[in-house]
Design an enzyme around this catalytic site. Structure first.
Site, PDB file in Angstrom:
ATOM      1  N   ARG A  16       0.812  -1.221   0.000  1.00  0.00           N
ATOM      2  CA  ARG A  16       0.000   0.000   0.000  1.00  0.00           C
ATOM      3  C   ARG A  16       0.848   1.274   0.000  1.00  0.00           C
ATOM      4  O   ARG A  16       0.315   2.377  -0.187  1.00  0.00           O
ATOM      5  CB  ARG A  16      -0.954  -0.011   1.203  1.00  0.00           C
ATOM      6  CG  ARG A  16      -2.174  -0.895   0.982  1.00  0.00           C
ATOM      7  CD  ARG A  16      -3.137  -0.816   2.138  1.00  0.00           C
ATOM      8  NE  ARG A  16      -2.720  -1.669   3.244  1.00  0.00           N
ATOM      9  CZ  ARG A  16      -3.315  -1.708   4.428  1.00  0.00           C
ATOM     10  NH1 ARG A  16      -4.358  -0.934   4.670  1.00  0.00           N
ATOM     11  NH2 ARG A  16      -2.881  -2.524   5.372  1.00  0.00           N
ATOM     12  N   LYS A  23       8.790  -1.155   2.884  1.00  0.00           N
ATOM     13  CA  LYS A  23       8.074  -0.227   3.756  1.00  0.00           C
ATOM     14  C   LYS A  23       8.949   0.294   4.895  1.00  0.00           C
ATOM     15  O   LYS A  23       8.948   1.495   5.191  1.00  0.00           O
ATOM     16  CB  LYS A  23       6.823  -0.896   4.323  1.00  0.00           C
ATOM     17  CG  LYS A  23       6.057   0.006   5.300  1.00  0.00           C
ATOM     18  CD  LYS A  23       4.662  -0.482   5.592  1.00  0.00           C
ATOM     19  CE  LYS A  23       4.626  -1.734   6.386  1.00  0.00           C
ATOM     20  NZ  LYS A  23       3.255  -2.044   6.844  1.00  0.00           N
ATOM     21  N   GLU A 159      -8.617 -12.703  15.955  1.00  0.00           N
ATOM     22  CA  GLU A 159      -8.519 -11.765  14.839  1.00  0.00           C
ATOM     23  C   GLU A 159      -9.918 -11.367  14.364  1.00  0.00           C
ATOM     24  O   GLU A 159     -10.877 -12.129  14.475  1.00  0.00           O
ATOM     25  CB  GLU A 159      -7.732 -12.387  13.691  1.00  0.00           C
ATOM     26  CG  GLU A 159      -6.270 -12.659  14.009  1.00  0.00           C
ATOM     27  CD  GLU A 159      -5.479 -11.382  14.257  1.00  0.00           C
ATOM     28  OE1 GLU A 159      -5.917 -10.300  13.803  1.00  0.00           O
ATOM     29  OE2 GLU A 159      -4.428 -11.455  14.926  1.00  0.00           O
TER      30      GLU A 159
END
Length: 466
Positions: A16, A23, A159
């Site tokens: 993203r 990243k 989760e």
């Protein structure tokens, strides 16, 4: 004290981010994202810090080593992206022989405080179990793993995709940051199976396994502190928070910052009391500022030392320079690497220095280049002076003694020396040494032709008339 190691997960690509760069290598206030959790682990005294790398592993390792050249760092490779438990498991060989606690952190969480991690370790001690975690309370917990408690005690993490409707109503969320006993950690990781909606090895499964052996400690942290970075919008948001923290800490310590919203100050910068920082000033890594210093608007300092009482006027740039006490710099001065100024030196507008040592009280106030120069005390260097230090192949040294006067628009062709008290007339090109107390003048003699202008105009009129 229980021995402490740390594992920092730095293996993800970060799709993203829309970038070719991993990243954790994206910069935030001058350092890569992953440098912040690594530094927190080192501040806690971790004897071994393992970075688990994956995407662009070599580049990530190189960057980390450059920022922590003397730290007890180790590296482990996660060959495939198979979940957080698999990533931590990749660090097992790097921590062979460690029988204390293992702190598990994330390379994309830059705002976590040392104090929060200290509280986590204390909660681990107080609970007496094999694991403690950091949680955070969110008004909208969508997407986050929930901390499920039974009779008030932490029982497991579920989760979001695996939650029941009742569990999704829980607002206490898992931050993914743990303190775990090493013996339990490696045994439990070997037992984790990918039985979840994602088909991954979840590190969160450790919590339920630990809860069956004893109490799980928990520390609540602010959601801002535990926030990660998934795209460049979030990267900028985290940077703003970090910058605000840094600027506020300096102001509470006695530094005046005229416009905290525009002052860019990297972590680790030292600034003395009663120093004033103007708007849009940037202070980069390795910079040390003394007391009662004024730094004017738009100035940029990188790896430079500025002593007490110095005034840096607006839009000056200092790179790896050392500036003495009570100097005046700028506006629009540029001090390049290996510039060393003694006290009370004045460098004015559009003066550039490089590898120049300048003595006490010397002045170069206008439009001057001083490169590869040793300049004594009490010198006055006129506007437009240049040390011609480069012959196309090698650099050469210019040396000025104490009390030297250099007239405006002069060129000093190195290697050359001007002795103590020497004078150089304006507009001179100096190619030979000037003895102490001597005057050097090198320029064409002035010629005055009276009536020349009128004669020229007369000739022009005659030409036009013809």
């Amino acid at each position: 004290m229980t021995a402490l190691a740390a594992v920092v997960l730095c293996a993800g690509k970060g799709t993203r981010m829309k970038s070719e760069k991993a990243k954790v290598l994206h910069p935030i206030l001058g350092r890569p994202l992953c440098a912040y959790p690594l530094k927190r682990a080192l501040e806690l005294g971790a004897t071994h810090v393992v970075s688990v790398v994956g995407h662009q592993a070599a580049e990530v390792e190189k960057s980390i080593r450059s920022h922590f050249p003397d730290a007890p760092l180790r590296f482990a490779l996660q060959k495939e992206q198979r979940g957080t438990a698999d990533a931590v498991k990749a660090a097992q060989d790097a921590l062979k022989g460690h029988d204390g606690r293992v702190l598990i952190l994330y390379g994309d969480v830059p705002l976590l405080r040392k104090e929060t991690l200290q509280s986590l370790l204390a909660a681990h001690d107080a609970a007496g179990g094999v694991l403690a975690l950091v949680s955070t309370t969110l008004e909208d917990p969508t997407g986050y793993g929930r901390v499920i408690r039974e009779s008030g005690k932490v029982a497991r993490i579920v989760e979001h995709k695996d939650c029941t409707p009742e569990q999704r109503a829980v607002k206490e969320c898992n931050a993914g940051i743990y303190s775990v006993d090493a013996a339990f950690l490696w045994k439990a990781l070997a037992e984790i199976k990918p039985v979840n909606a994602q088909g991954e090895y979840y590190l969160t499964d450790l919590v339920e396994m630990a809860a069956k052996l004893g109490p799980v400690g928990a520390v609540d942290a602010d959601a801002t502190e535990t926030a990660g970075v998934n795209d460049k919008v979030e990267l900028a948001a985290r940077a703003r928070v970090l910058q605000q923290r840094i600027n506020e800490a300096h102001m509470r310590a006695g530094v005046s910052i005229q416009d905290p919203a525009t002052a860019y100050i990297e972590e680790g910068i030292t600034i003395g009391t009663d120093t004033e920082i103007g708007p849009s000033v940037s202070l980069m890594a390795g910079t040390v500022i003394g007391k009662n210093v004024t730094i004017g608007q738009g100035s940029v300092l990188t790896a430079s030392h500025v002593a007490d009482g110095t005034h840096i006027k607006p839009y000056s740039v200092l790179e790896e320079a050392r500036v003495g006490e009570r100097c005046i710099i700028g506006p629009f001065s540029r001090l390049r690497p290996a510039t060393e100024l003694a006290e009370e030196v004045h460098l004015g507008n559009f003066v550039e220095t490089k590898k120049a040592r300048i003595g006490k009280g010397s002045k170069a106030n206008h439009l001057t280049y001083l490169g590869d120069a040793n300049i004594g005390a009490g010198c006055n260097i006129g506007a437009g002076t240049i040390t011609c230090n480069y012959d196309g192949v090698n650099k050469h040294l210019t040396e000025l003694g104490d009390g030297v006067f250099i007239g405006s628009d002069s060129q000093l062709v190195a290697p050359v020396k001007v002795g103590d008290g020497g004078y150089v007339g304006a507009g001179s090109t100096v190619t030979k040494n000037v003895p102490p107390g001597s005057l050097a003048v090198s320029r064409a003699p002035q010629v005055v032709k009276e009536g020349w202008v009128a004669a020229k105009k007369a000739r022009q009129v005659k030409v036009k008339a013809g």
